[in-house]
Scaffold this active site. Structure first.
Site, PDB file in Angstrom:
ATOM      1  N   HIS A  69      52.227  -9.414  -3.510  1.00  0.00           N
ATOM      2  CA  HIS A  69      53.243  -8.415  -3.859  1.00  0.00           C
ATOM      3  C   HIS A  69      54.020  -8.940  -5.057  1.00  0.00           C
ATOM      4  CE1 HIS A  69      57.025  -6.169  -3.537  1.00  0.00           C
ATOM      5  NE2 HIS A  69      56.332  -5.264  -2.871  1.00  0.00           N
ATOM      6  N   VAL A  70      54.113  -8.142  -6.108  1.00  0.00           N
ATOM      7  CA  VAL A  70      54.744  -8.559  -7.353  1.00  0.00           C
ATOM      8  C   VAL A  70      56.032  -7.770  -7.572  1.00  0.00           C
ATOM      9  CG1 VAL A  70      54.424  -8.783  -9.843  1.00  0.00           C
ATOM     10  CG2 VAL A  70      52.460  -9.002  -8.313  1.00  0.00           C
TER      11      VAL A  70
END
Length: 95
Positions: A69-70
């Site tokens: 997850h960025v």
């Protein structure tokens, strides 16, 4: 497994976003990146790419599912600034 991004590792509990710091979604670590590239941490299959391209799910060869997850506020960017080079179903290697 390899870290998907270069940078400083911090405890998930220290992430300023309750979904992660309170482990509502996943166990793991967080990384404050030192550059803008994200790489695959394992060899496996892409099983999910968020419509906003800010997260990707990978099923490793051993069956473990990993979420990369960025950015905490990425959904509000609606995919702007993110570039995915794979699609769901692609086989990927470390790096």
């Amino acid at each position: 497994m390899h870290t998907p991004v270069n940078g400083s590792i911090i405890a998930l509990e220290d992430v300023p976003y309750p979904v992660f710091s309170q482990k509502m979604m996943v166990e793991g670590i967080a990384v404050i990146p030192s550059n803008g590239n994200i790489h695959f941490p394992v060899k496996g299959t892409v099983i999910l790419i968020a419509a906003t391209k800010h997260s990707i799910g990978i099923r490793a060869e051993n069956g473990v599912e990993i979420l990369v997850h960025v950015e905490l506020e990425a959904v509000s960017l609606n995919g702007e600034g993110f570039n995915s080079v794979v699609i769901a179903g692609d086989q990927v290697s470390v790096g």
